[in-house]
Design an enzyme around this catalytic site. Sequence first.
Site, PDB file in Angstrom:
ATOM      1  N   ARG A 295       0.789  -1.223   0.000  1.00  0.00           N
ATOM      2  CA  ARG A 295       0.000   0.000   0.000  1.00  0.00           C
ATOM      3  C   ARG A 295       0.830   1.286   0.000  1.00  0.00           C
ATOM      4  O   ARG A 295       1.739   1.454   0.787  1.00  0.00           O
ATOM      5  CB  ARG A 295      -0.957  -0.016   1.185  1.00  0.00           C
ATOM      6  CG  ARG A 295      -0.287  -0.319   2.512  1.00  0.00           C
ATOM      7  CD  ARG A 295      -1.271  -0.702   3.588  1.00  0.00           C
ATOM      8  NE  ARG A 295      -1.986   0.455   4.113  1.00  0.00           N
ATOM      9  CZ  ARG A 295      -2.555   0.479   5.322  1.00  0.00           C
ATOM     10  NH1 ARG A 295      -2.493  -0.591   6.116  1.00  0.00           N
ATOM     11  NH2 ARG A 295      -3.187   1.530   5.736  1.00  0.00           N
TER      12      ARG A 295
ATOM     13  N   TYR B 174       4.715   0.799   9.596  1.00  0.00           N
ATOM     14  CA  TYR B 174       4.412   1.889   8.677  1.00  0.00           C
ATOM     15  C   TYR B 174       5.650   2.638   8.182  1.00  0.00           C
ATOM     16  O   TYR B 174       5.575   3.369   7.197  1.00  0.00           O
ATOM     17  CB  TYR B 174       3.465   2.899   9.352  1.00  0.00           C
ATOM     18  CG  TYR B 174       2.176   2.289   9.839  1.00  0.00           C
ATOM     19  CD1 TYR B 174       1.249   1.754   8.941  1.00  0.00           C
ATOM     20  CD2 TYR B 174       1.888   2.235  11.198  1.00  0.00           C
ATOM     21  CE1 TYR B 174       0.068   1.196   9.383  1.00  0.00           C
ATOM     22  CE2 TYR B 174       0.700   1.672  11.647  1.00  0.00           C
ATOM     23  CZ  TYR B 174      -0.208   1.150  10.744  1.00  0.00           C
ATOM     24  OH  TYR B 174      -1.385   0.579  11.183  1.00  0.00           O
TER      25      TYR B 174
ATOM     26  N   ARG C 140       1.054  -4.135   3.500  1.00  0.00           N
ATOM     27  CA  ARG C 140       2.135  -3.466   4.228  1.00  0.00           C
ATOM     28  C   ARG C 140       2.618  -2.276   3.401  1.00  0.00           C
ATOM     29  O   ARG C 140       2.636  -2.331   2.175  1.00  0.00           O
ATOM     30  CB  ARG C 140       3.301  -4.428   4.501  1.00  0.00           C
ATOM     31  CG  ARG C 140       4.477  -3.728   5.193  1.00  0.00           C
ATOM     32  CD  ARG C 140       5.527  -4.676   5.669  1.00  0.00           C
ATOM     33  NE  ARG C 140       6.735  -3.951   6.061  1.00  0.00           N
ATOM     34  CZ  ARG C 140       7.795  -4.499   6.645  1.00  0.00           C
ATOM     35  NH1 ARG C 140       7.804  -5.799   6.914  1.00  0.00           N
ATOM     36  NH2 ARG C 140       8.845  -3.765   6.960  1.00  0.00           N
ATOM     37  N   HIS C 141       2.985  -1.188   4.090  1.00  0.00           N
ATOM     38  CA  HIS C 141       3.646  -0.067   3.431  1.00  0.00           C
ATOM     39  C   HIS C 141       5.083  -0.506   3.127  1.00  0.00           C
ATOM     40  O   HIS C 141       5.981  -0.390   3.972  1.00  0.00           O
ATOM     41  CB  HIS C 141       3.664   1.166   4.341  1.00  0.00           C
ATOM     42  CG  HIS C 141       2.346   1.820   4.522  1.00  0.00           C
ATOM     43  ND1 HIS C 141       1.575   2.266   3.473  1.00  0.00           N
ATOM     44  CD2 HIS C 141       1.644   2.135   5.646  1.00  0.00           C
ATOM     45  CE1 HIS C 141       0.465   2.829   3.939  1.00  0.00           C
ATOM     46  NE2 HIS C 141       0.478   2.749   5.238  1.00  0.00           N
ATOM     47  N   VAL C 142       5.324  -0.995   1.926  1.00  0.00           N
ATOM     48  CA  VAL C 142       6.659  -1.488   1.579  1.00  0.00           C
ATOM     49  C   VAL C 142       6.852  -1.371   0.072  1.00  0.00           C
ATOM     50  O   VAL C 142       5.909  -1.545  -0.708  1.00  0.00           O
ATOM     51  CB  VAL C 142       6.842  -2.949   2.051  1.00  0.00           C
ATOM     52  CG1 VAL C 142       5.915  -3.907   1.307  1.00  0.00           C
ATOM     53  CG2 VAL C 142       8.294  -3.399   1.944  1.00  0.00           C
TER      54      VAL C 142
END
Length: 353
Positions: free
Chosen positions: A81, A111, A139-141
């Site tokens: 995301r 995050y 996941r923010h990745v």
Amino acid sequence: MKYSSVLVEELKPVRSFRFFPRCIVLTFIAGIVFYCAYSVIQVPVNEITSGRLQSGSVPCDCPYDISELESIDRQRLFYNRVPKCGSTTLITLIRKLAVKNNYIHFNSKIYDKKNVDEEEQRRIVRQVKSTPSPCSFDRHVFFINFTKFGESPPIFINIIREPVERIISSFFYRRMVARQNKTKVKPSAYWLNKKFEHCVLTPDPECTFLEGHNYSVLQLPYFCGQEPECQLLNDIGALQKAKQNIEKYYAVVGTLEDMNMTLQVLEAVLPHFFRGAYHVYHNLGVHRNQNLHKEQVKEEVKEVLRANLTAEYELYYFVQQKLYQQYQTLVEETQKKQYKFAFTSLDQLLDYR
């Protein structure tokens, strides 16, 4: 539905239909034909116009069927995301759909670690591949290449946003969070009260983007990957790699500005994960993280930012064009089904004459 000849013979005593005036039958047939023609020129939802379909950058070969994606694991979904692109809303939606469509969703609370080393990438790959399927992860990745670790990739999805609008949203959101005392370190009063327009025009390092410098706050690294060059502003190689990864590994990349269209494409391309998405989104209320304190920004200030974000905009238009093409394919498939249904009904009518 076709009836057997025996059933038709039994129904023959009802003879009045045979003596209907021919004009009534012809009128009915003409009505069906008109309905088919009308369906062709109508779009099932009010999202696409011919003008918008022509916008964007170079047309791409965009798969409607995920079987066209490279060596995909269809039982696992990964949403890496992008922040401030409706991700909290989409996660809320996915959680509801996981119950409805019988799969498990794993939500990451990490995050601030988007760029991870090889060992962390391997750990993420191992976690995704070892979890019983069907399942989904978020996941923010930045993009992780599963094939690099000898594993078939999951279905990747994402949503992006008009680049400058996202930067503005992020600027005000960070301050909203800080004012609510949700940050570990209390920022200075100067930072909290900083005006966005002053930040851009000063120029303040927080709102300045210089060619060749590294920026982890942009959207492009989420599709390019973990390599350092992916964070270089306006790097041609990074842009091309991001586009290639989208075509190879992403079933759908939507845009926040076209959320209705995005949800319909997700539902059509990935029904196992997103069946009912459009209905849930509009009828059960899943909107989250709206910042009521975001200020209006003058258009000339936005133009100052846009001038230095050429790769971000090329990626955005590329994604937008891909989404429109997928949606157009969905429209065409729907129209074919309408034709088939209409003329099957017409054949049945003529069979009873």
